[in-house]
Design an enzyme around this catalytic site. Sequence first.
Site, PDB file in Angstrom:
ATOM      1  NE  ARG A   1      -4.250   7.887 -17.599  1.00 10.42           N
ATOM      2  CZ  ARG A   1      -4.425   7.394 -18.464  1.00 10.42           C
ATOM      3  NH1 ARG A   1      -3.659   6.077 -19.718  1.00 10.42           N
ATOM      4  NH2 ARG A   1      -4.963   7.983 -19.393  1.00 10.42           N
TER       5      ARG A   1
ATOM      6  CE1 TYR B   1       4.709  -3.699   4.457  1.00 11.17           C
ATOM      7  CE2 TYR B   1       3.614  -3.158   2.760  1.00 11.17           C
ATOM      8  CZ  TYR B   1       3.601  -2.445   3.921  1.00 11.17           C
ATOM      9  OH  TYR B   1       2.591  -2.070   4.472  1.00 11.17           O
TER      10      TYR B   1
ATOM     11  CG  ASP C   1      10.328  -5.448  -1.732  1.00  9.02           C
ATOM     12  OD1 ASP C   1      11.239  -4.290  -1.679  1.00  9.02           O
ATOM     13  OD2 ASP C   1       9.303  -5.222  -1.636  1.00  9.02           O
TER      14      ASP C   1
ATOM     15  CE  LYS D   1       8.952   1.898   4.030  1.00  4.41           C
ATOM     16  NZ  LYS D   1       7.428   1.402   3.490  1.00  4.41           N
TER      17      LYS D   1
HETATM   18  N1  PLP Z   1       8.317  -3.657  -0.238  1.00  9.05           N
HETATM   19  C1  PLP Z   1       8.744  -3.996   1.016  1.00  9.05           C
HETATM   20  C2  PLP Z   1       9.775  -4.043   1.273  1.00  9.05           C
HETATM   21  C3  PLP Z   1       7.971  -2.059   2.208  1.00  9.05           C
HETATM   22  O1  PLP Z   1       8.630  -2.328   3.292  1.00  9.05           O
HETATM   23  C4  PLP Z   1       6.854  -2.342   1.956  1.00  9.05           C
HETATM   24  C5  PLP Z   1       6.316  -0.886   2.469  1.00  9.05           C
HETATM   25  O2  PLP Z   1       6.397  -0.760   3.793  1.00  9.05           O
HETATM   26  C6  PLP Z   1       6.158  -2.039   0.113  1.00  9.05           C
HETATM   27  C7  PLP Z   1       7.517  -2.963  -0.628  1.00  9.05           C
HETATM   28  C8  PLP Z   1       4.834  -1.015  -0.495  1.00  9.05           C
HETATM   29  O3  PLP Z   1       5.477   0.393  -0.499  1.00  9.05           O
HETATM   30  P1  PLP Z   1       4.576   1.927  -0.114  1.00  9.05           P
HETATM   31  O4  PLP Z   1       4.143   1.450   0.922  1.00  9.05           O
HETATM   32  O5  PLP Z   1       5.406   2.403  -0.866  1.00  9.05           O
HETATM   33  O6  PLP Z   1       3.252   1.238  -0.674  1.00  9.05           O
END
Ligand code: PLP
Length: 385
Positions: free
Chosen positions: A49, A102, A174, A199
Amino acid sequence: MNKINQSTISVRSGLNSDEQHGCVVSPITLSTIYNFTGFNEPRMYDYSRRRNPTRDVAQKALADLEQGQYAIITSSGMSAISLICMTFLNPGDFLIAPYDCYGGTYRLLESLDQKGICRVRFINQCDLKSVLRSVSKYSPKLILIETPSNPMLRVTDIAFICNLKKNGVICVVDNTFMTPILQNPLQLGADLVLHSCSKYLNGHSDVISGVVITDNIKFYERLFWWVNTLGITGSAFDSYQLLRGIRTLVPRIYQQQKNTKNIIDFLLNQAEIKSVYYPGLPGNTGYEIACAQQRGFGSILSFELHGSENTLIKFLRSLKLFTLAESFGGVESLISHPATMTHAAMSQDSRKKAGISNMLLRISVGLEDSVDLINDLNQALGSIR
Ligand code: PLP
């Protein structure tokens, strides 16, 4: 030694690091526990962990790609955002986030605010006057930037907002949409960069994972303590798969982007399409900024159809090569309806404010032949003509 380029980093990072058998591909270490060499003599690893050799190899690759010093792989993109909030925010602290981020991020931040864990204000970050106003009004501890935004693909000026760091603000970007291949926020002044590795970085739609990257050792030490305390580090298996995906990151990004350009050229000439949103289109919000701060425009586009919900349903049903699914960044092309899928967690009012209409569709362009993808879109548009 000359600077190592991103293609080389993504292919070679961590190769030949196994001293036991000389494995070229870094082996996966599934053991969660490690013996002590003697009384009170732990090794570098004691419990997975906290630290795991496979996760360490993948972290190094991600840090190098983002041109940062330190990376922490988390169990998902959402846990990367949660980690940042838990590490840096105290009750009463303000966080400023984009009103068109998001949907999952929106839900998390709104819920943290409702629970009193921190205070959150959602603003239009493309309007720099509104950013300045909010910074002076709230004195935020943290600003979260997501650019291009999801699903409207508006582009925010990272360097401008990061310049506000003078006021002691921590700036987080992000970078999931662009990946380190097309944009490097640390070079533009960001303190922290996060990705949903689920992604493009993994790229094969079979891993849920996230990462936080920084150049600041003090921030890294605090994040490292919290990620272990919360127990949200990424697993060894996911880190192994993620590194495998990273090997082909650069050619995937460029081929998917090429396919996207072909699809956009087609969509712009179709009477059934009301509007197309893409950072590389001159009319798009932040187009000039995108040209300066990005090395490409990516492979996600959104568009609105003319007509009613029935038109939309008919169009979606007619598609053969685009899978109706959430997420993006995999090798396969996907189509999604933000209002009922990725952004369903937002209220209708918040969606309206962010410009997300019920006729909006988002496409993540994959690695199929773009001629086949265009033929598929053409026949589906034919069904609503
Ligand atoms: N940030 C963005 C821009 C996203 O599109 C997403 C998910 O679609 C996330 C964060 C969250 O990621 P996760 O689905 O891996 O938890």
